[in-house]
Write a protein that holds these residues in place. Structure first.
Motif, mmCIF file in Angstrom:
data_model
loop_
_atom_site.group_PDB
_atom_site.id
_atom_site.type_symbol
_atom_site.label_atom_id
_atom_site.label_comp_id
_atom_site.label_asym_id
_atom_site.label_seq_id
_atom_site.Cartn_x
_atom_site.Cartn_y
_atom_site.Cartn_z
ATOM 1 N N HIS A 5 46.534 25.272 40.242
ATOM 2 C CA HIS A 5 46.571 25.333 41.713
ATOM 3 C C HIS A 5 46.397 26.772 42.188
ATOM 4 O O HIS A 5 45.641 27.031 43.122
ATOM 5 C CB HIS A 5 47.898 24.756 42.221
ATOM 6 N N SER A 6 47.063 27.692 41.550
ATOM 7 C CA SER A 6 46.964 29.106 41.921
ATOM 8 C C SER A 6 45.536 29.623 41.753
ATOM 9 O O SER A 6 45.016 30.330 42.620
ATOM 10 C CB SER A 6 47.929 29.933 41.071
ATOM 11 N N LEU A 7 44.903 29.265 40.657
ATOM 12 C CA LEU A 7 43.531 29.697 40.413
ATOM 13 C C LEU A 7 42.579 29.178 41.480
ATOM 14 O O LEU A 7 41.780 29.933 42.052
ATOM 15 C CB LEU A 7 43.065 29.235 39.034
ATOM 16 N N VAL A 8 42.661 27.893 41.763
ATOM 17 C CA VAL A 8 41.732 27.282 42.711
ATOM 18 C C VAL A 8 42.022 27.712 44.144
ATOM 19 O O VAL A 8 41.113 28.075 44.891
ATOM 20 C CB VAL A 8 41.744 25.741 42.580
ATOM 21 N N VAL A 19 41.431 35.734 39.806
ATOM 22 C CA VAL A 19 42.094 36.875 39.170
ATOM 23 C C VAL A 19 43.155 37.456 40.090
ATOM 24 O O VAL A 19 44.282 37.725 39.666
ATOM 25 C CB VAL A 19 41.061 37.955 38.777
ATOM 26 N N LYS A 20 42.813 37.628 41.363
ATOM 27 C CA LYS A 20 43.783 38.175 42.320
ATOM 28 C C LYS A 20 44.988 37.255 42.479
ATOM 29 O O LYS A 20 46.120 37.708 42.560
ATOM 30 C CB LYS A 20 43.133 38.398 43.678
ATOM 31 N N ALA A 21 44.753 35.965 42.527
ATOM 32 C CA ALA A 21 45.832 35.008 42.778
ATOM 33 C C ALA A 21 46.786 34.876 41.589
ATOM 34 O O ALA A 21 47.961 34.586 41.775
ATOM 35 C CB ALA A 21 45.252 33.641 43.129
ATOM 36 N N SER A 22 46.294 35.091 40.393
ATOM 37 C CA SER A 22 47.122 34.858 39.213
ATOM 38 C C SER A 22 47.508 36.133 38.470
ATOM 39 O O SER A 22 48.195 36.064 37.450
ATOM 40 C CB SER A 22 46.403 33.905 38.256
ATOM 41 N N ALA A 23 47.108 37.287 38.970
ATOM 42 C CA ALA A 23 47.338 38.546 38.251
ATOM 43 C C ALA A 23 48.819 38.822 38.004
ATOM 44 O O ALA A 23 49.199 39.274 36.924
ATOM 45 C CB ALA A 23 46.703 39.710 39.006
ATOM 46 N N THR A 24 49.669 38.552 38.980
ATOM 47 C CA THR A 24 51.088 38.831 38.813
ATOM 48 C C THR A 24 51.690 37.991 37.686
ATOM 49 O O THR A 24 52.426 38.511 36.843
ATOM 50 C CB THR A 24 51.844 38.570 40.126
ATOM 51 N N GLY A 25 51.381 36.710 37.676
ATOM 52 C CA GLY A 25 51.913 35.835 36.633
ATOM 53 C C GLY A 25 51.404 36.191 35.250
ATOM 54 O O GLY A 25 52.161 36.191 34.274
ATOM 55 N N ILE A 26 50.132 36.526 35.151
ATOM 56 C CA ILE A 26 49.559 36.900 33.858
ATOM 57 C C ILE A 26 50.172 38.212 33.371
ATOM 58 O O ILE A 26 50.531 38.350 32.199
ATOM 59 C CB ILE A 26 48.022 36.999 33.959
ATOM 60 N N THR A 27 50.306 39.169 34.287
ATOM 61 C CA THR A 27 50.910 40.453 33.923
ATOM 62 C C THR A 27 52.352 40.271 33.456
ATOM 63 O O THR A 27 52.770 40.868 32.455
ATOM 64 C CB THR A 27 50.861 41.430 35.115
ATOM 65 N N ALA A 28 53.109 39.443 34.148
ATOM 66 C CA ALA A 28 54.499 39.189 33.750
ATOM 67 C C ALA A 28 54.554 38.536 32.370
ATOM 68 O O ALA A 28 55.392 38.904 31.536
ATOM 69 C CB ALA A 28 55.198 38.311 34.784
ATOM 70 N N ALA A 29 53.675 37.589 32.109
ATOM 71 C CA ALA A 29 53.661 36.924 30.803
ATOM 72 C C ALA A 29 53.350 37.912 29.688
ATOM 73 O O ALA A 29 53.988 37.895 28.625
ATOM 74 C CB ALA A 29 52.637 35.788 30.805
#
Length: 117
Positions: free
Chosen positions: A69-72, A92-102
């Motif tokens: 959902h975040s990606l789309v 990339v902008k929408a999911s960057a925070t979650g990916i960085t945290a992971a």
């Protein structure tokens, strides 16, 4: 208080569905991961996932369909702002925070504990 209950119920149901898929079908965890992310993306693209997010909050955004959902939704939002180039930058902008945290927390845990190779 109702927000917490709905987050727990919806998030729990998503997890139960994933567990049932792994227990009752030949699907592996990798299959379920891909299925849930794609399903979240498709439902988001059709406008069906945001109402679930509105009801369940983190119960719908934290599990795997929430990543799709975040990606789309990020891609659609960025396309509306910048046009064609939003296709490449929105997800990339929408999911960057979650990916960085992971990545950060995965590295931190690997440094503190002795991971098995």
């Amino acid at each position: 208080m109702q927000e917490y209950i709905m987050a727990f119920v919806i998030g729990g149901l998503i997890c139960v569905i994933g567990q049932l898929l792994m227990d009752l079908t030949p699907f592996t965890p990798a299959h379920v991961l891909v299925l849930f992310v794609v399903l979240g993306g498709v439902l988001s693209g059709l406008g069906l996932y945001q109402p679930l997010v509105d009801i369940a909050g983190a119960g719908a955004t934290v599990p795997l369909p929430g990543f799709g959902h975040s990606l789309v939704s990020g891609t659609i939002e960025e396309i509306n702002k910048t046009g064609f180039w939003g296709i490449f930058s929105g997800a990339v902008k929408a999911s960057a925070t979650g990916i960085t945290a992971a990545i950060f927390f995965g590295l931190a845990v690997a440094l503190v504990f002795n991971p098995k190779g």
